[in-house]
Design an enzyme around this catalytic site. Sequence first.
Site, PDB file in Angstrom:
ATOM      1  N   ALA A   1      19.625  -5.403   0.542  1.00 16.22           N
ATOM      2  CA  ALA A   1      19.386  -3.889   0.482  1.00 16.22           C
ATOM      3  C   ALA A   1      18.375  -3.748  -0.644  1.00 16.22           C
ATOM      4  O   ALA A   1      18.782  -4.446  -1.805  1.00 16.22           O
ATOM      5  CB  ALA A   1      20.364  -3.059   0.852  1.00 16.22           C
TER       6      ALA A   1
ATOM      7  N   GLY B   1      22.422  -7.501   2.750  1.00 17.61           N
ATOM      8  CA  GLY B   1      21.658  -6.842   3.892  1.00 17.61           C
ATOM      9  C   GLY B   1      20.982  -8.185   4.526  1.00 17.61           C
ATOM     10  O   GLY B   1      20.549  -8.074   5.671  1.00 17.61           O
TER      11      GLY B   1
ATOM     12  N   GLU C   1      23.600 -10.106   6.470  1.00 14.62           N
ATOM     13  CA  GLU C   1      23.952  -9.212   7.577  1.00 14.62           C
ATOM     14  C   GLU C   1      22.513  -9.313   8.843  1.00 14.62           C
ATOM     15  O   GLU C   1      23.012  -9.227   9.729  1.00 14.62           O
ATOM     16  CB  GLU C   1      24.248  -7.853   7.209  1.00 14.62           C
ATOM     17  CG  GLU C   1      25.331  -7.858   6.021  1.00 14.62           C
ATOM     18  CD  GLU C   1      25.595  -6.491   5.377  1.00 14.62           C
ATOM     19  OE1 GLU C   1      24.703  -6.095   4.857  1.00 14.62           O
ATOM     20  OE2 GLU C   1      26.714  -6.040   5.246  1.00 14.62           O
TER      21      GLU C   1
ATOM     22  N   GLU D   1      27.826  -8.041  -2.523  1.00 16.15           N
ATOM     23  CA  GLU D   1      27.915  -6.604  -2.745  1.00 16.15           C
ATOM     24  C   GLU D   1      29.265  -6.200  -3.878  1.00 16.15           C
ATOM     25  O   GLU D   1      28.953  -5.552  -4.404  1.00 16.15           O
ATOM     26  CB  GLU D   1      28.460  -5.867  -1.664  1.00 16.15           C
ATOM     27  CG  GLU D   1      27.152  -5.653  -0.760  1.00 16.15           C
ATOM     28  CD  GLU D   1      26.790  -6.832   0.240  1.00 16.15           C
ATOM     29  OE1 GLU D   1      27.384  -7.884   0.000  1.00 16.15           O
ATOM     30  OE2 GLU D   1      25.943  -6.583   1.202  1.00 16.15           O
TER      31      GLU D   1
HETATM   32  N1  CO8 Z   1      16.628  -5.251  -4.268  1.00 17.35           N
HETATM   33  C1  CO8 Z   1      15.440  -4.696  -4.969  1.00 17.35           C
HETATM   34  N2  CO8 Z   1      14.796  -5.771  -5.749  1.00 17.35           N
HETATM   35  C2  CO8 Z   1      14.978  -7.135  -5.503  1.00 17.35           C
HETATM   36  C3  CO8 Z   1      16.228  -7.417  -4.786  1.00 17.35           C
HETATM   37  C4  CO8 Z   1      16.841  -6.640  -4.088  1.00 17.35           C
HETATM   38  N3  CO8 Z   1      18.158  -6.735  -3.323  1.00 17.35           N
HETATM   39  N4  CO8 Z   1      16.228  -8.963  -4.927  1.00 17.35           N
HETATM   40  C5  CO8 Z   1      15.235  -9.274  -5.633  1.00 17.35           C
HETATM   41  N5  CO8 Z   1      14.450  -8.365  -6.102  1.00 17.35           N
HETATM   42  C6  CO8 Z   1      13.176  -8.267  -6.966  1.00 17.35           C
HETATM   43  C7  CO8 Z   1      13.690  -8.475  -8.062  1.00 17.35           C
HETATM   44  O1  CO8 Z   1      14.058  -7.282  -8.970  1.00 17.35           O
HETATM   45  C8  CO8 Z   1      12.400  -8.858  -8.859  1.00 17.35           C
HETATM   46  O2  CO8 Z   1      11.428  -7.869  -8.810  1.00 17.35           O
HETATM   47  P1  CO8 Z   1      10.356  -7.866 -10.274  1.00 17.35           P
HETATM   48  O3  CO8 Z   1       9.542  -8.988 -10.034  1.00 17.35           O
HETATM   49  O4  CO8 Z   1       9.760  -6.512 -10.232  1.00 17.35           O
HETATM   50  O5  CO8 Z   1      11.508  -7.911 -11.588  1.00 17.35           O
HETATM   51  C9  CO8 Z   1      11.701  -9.856  -7.683  1.00 17.35           C
HETATM   52  O6  CO8 Z   1      12.433  -9.436  -6.646  1.00 17.35           O
HETATM   53  C10 CO8 Z   1      11.998 -11.293  -7.854  1.00 17.35           C
HETATM   54  O7  CO8 Z   1      13.307 -11.285  -7.834  1.00 17.35           O
HETATM   55  P2  CO8 Z   1      13.997 -12.412  -9.189  1.00 17.35           P
HETATM   56  O8  CO8 Z   1      13.029 -12.236 -10.428  1.00 17.35           O
HETATM   57  O9  CO8 Z   1      15.514 -11.654  -9.413  1.00 17.35           O
HETATM   58  O10 CO8 Z   1      14.156 -13.966  -8.500  1.00 17.35           O
HETATM   59  P3  CO8 Z   1      14.940 -15.028  -8.964  1.00 17.35           P
HETATM   60  O11 CO8 Z   1      14.588 -16.203  -8.287  1.00 17.35           O
HETATM   61  O12 CO8 Z   1      15.330 -15.160 -10.612  1.00 17.35           O
HETATM   62  O13 CO8 Z   1      16.529 -14.577  -8.428  1.00 17.35           O
HETATM   63  C11 CO8 Z   1      17.930 -13.772  -6.733  1.00 17.35           C
HETATM   64  C12 CO8 Z   1      16.618 -14.481  -6.990  1.00 17.35           C
HETATM   65  C13 CO8 Z   1      19.138 -14.638  -7.055  1.00 17.35           C
HETATM   66  C14 CO8 Z   1      17.828 -13.401  -4.996  1.00 17.35           C
HETATM   67  C15 CO8 Z   1      18.082 -12.395  -7.252  1.00 17.35           C
HETATM   68  O14 CO8 Z   1      16.685 -11.837  -7.052  1.00 17.35           O
HETATM   69  C16 CO8 Z   1      19.020 -11.417  -6.728  1.00 17.35           C
HETATM   70  O15 CO8 Z   1      20.333 -11.654  -7.129  1.00 17.35           O
HETATM   71  N6  CO8 Z   1      18.684 -10.524  -6.036  1.00 17.35           N
HETATM   72  C17 CO8 Z   1      19.578  -9.683  -5.613  1.00 17.35           C
HETATM   73  C18 CO8 Z   1      20.679 -10.018  -4.483  1.00 17.35           C
HETATM   74  C19 CO8 Z   1      21.674  -9.149  -4.104  1.00 17.35           C
HETATM   75  O16 CO8 Z   1      22.486  -8.766  -4.690  1.00 17.35           O
HETATM   76  N7  CO8 Z   1      21.544  -8.666  -2.544  1.00 17.35           N
HETATM   77  C20 CO8 Z   1      22.534  -7.715  -2.170  1.00 17.35           C
HETATM   78  C21 CO8 Z   1      21.910  -6.242  -2.489  1.00 17.35           C
HETATM   79  S1  CO8 Z   1      23.167  -5.167  -1.759  1.00 17.35           S
HETATM   80  C22 CO8 Z   1      23.151  -5.073  -0.254  1.00 17.35           C
HETATM   81  O17 CO8 Z   1      22.480  -5.835   0.230  1.00 17.35           O
HETATM   82  C23 CO8 Z   1      24.083  -4.308   0.666  1.00 17.35           C
HETATM   83  C24 CO8 Z   1      23.704  -4.145   2.103  1.00 17.35           C
HETATM   84  C25 CO8 Z   1      24.449  -2.642   2.546  1.00 17.35           C
HETATM   85  C26 CO8 Z   1      23.653  -1.590   1.841  1.00 17.35           C
HETATM   86  C27 CO8 Z   1      24.429  -0.365   2.329  1.00 17.35           C
HETATM   87  C28 CO8 Z   1      23.929   1.015   1.987  1.00 17.35           C
HETATM   88  C29 CO8 Z   1      24.932   2.032   1.657  1.00 17.35           C
END
Ligand code: CO8
Length: 260
Positions: A66, A111, A114, A134
């Site tokens: 998400a 997500g 999921e 999460e």
């Molecule tokens: N949300 C928003 N932006 C994201 C996300 C995300 N989940 N993942 C990556 N991005 C963005 C980064 O911010 C970055 O943007 P920018 O270039 O503008 O800085 C761009 O994508 C590229 O990402 P990275 O530079 O971080 O790329 P890396 O190769 O260094 O890392 C990763 C890749 C490991 C995947 C890293 O991006 C990461 O850890 N992302 C987040 C993963 C995460 O924690 N996902 C879980 C999110 S929570 C969730 O899904 C809960 C679902 C249920 C929600 C219920 C709501 C009530």
Amino acid sequence: MAYENVLLEREDRIAVLSINRPQALNALNKDTLLEIVSAIKEVNEDSGIDVLIITGAGDKAFVAGADIAFMKSLTAVEGRAFGALGQQAFRMVEIMEKPVIAAVNGFALGGGCELAMCCDFRVASTKAKFGQPEVGLGITPGFGGTQRLPRLVGSGMARQMLYTADVINAEEALRIGLVNKVVAPEELMDCAKAIARRILSKAQIAVRLSKAAAIEGMQTDIDRAMTIEADVFGLCFSTEDQKEGMTAFIEKRAANFIGK
Ligand code: CO8
């Protein structure tokens, strides 16, 4: 319908839905979830489509979760509504009549994991990574992860993934049964489409009834589940495809199914 956050392509009875926000690693915000809902409705209503493949645009991510930037300042009420929207969208994917294959091309986190889990099954590229990160963000999974992960990989492995937020690679996902097959990145879509074509060669009413029985039966006791199976089995005998399938077997020829 025109979409901004997803791509919907059709080819030979197969639809491919790509989550298309590569700049944010295909993270799911509200608009993307709403577009997924619309696209699923569109595929459901399209009688020319029999199998859906879901994948992520770009070469890095399936869906990296998400959208954290979108969620960061949600109130409790807004968070609940966002969670409910994701659950609704994913449940639509899960229970749609037509089979859905996840082609996991990269990060499938939160997500994203999921979304992959609500598809009928998953094939992955060697670059795929899975996890429920999460608890590292101070939240629980909210789009079905606490429920579908234990059902898919068993309670112990699921709880380890849920509590540690550890990310696993494609090989480990294969080992624990989270994915059915792992292939080279350049072979992923061909692999998903080859499986889709195997499904397309069969009787589609029987395929859909098998899916309905498998989904409903998983949620009930074995006696009720057997009744569900008996009902769909019986229903097949009202179809032309059952007559054709069995006649073709007796006549030692390939069946020509018409989906009726
Ligand atoms: N949300 C928003 N932006 C994201 C996300 C995300 N989940 N993942 C990556 N991005 C963005 C980064 O911010 C970055 O943007 P920018 O270039 O503008 O800085 C761009 O994508 C590229 O990402 P990275 O530079 O971080 O790329 P890396 O190769 O260094 O890392 C990763 C890749 C490991 C995947 C890293 O991006 C990461 O850890 N992302 C987040 C993963 C995460 O924690 N996902 C879980 C999110 S929570 C969730 O899904 C809960 C679902 C249920 C929600 C219920 C709501 C009530």
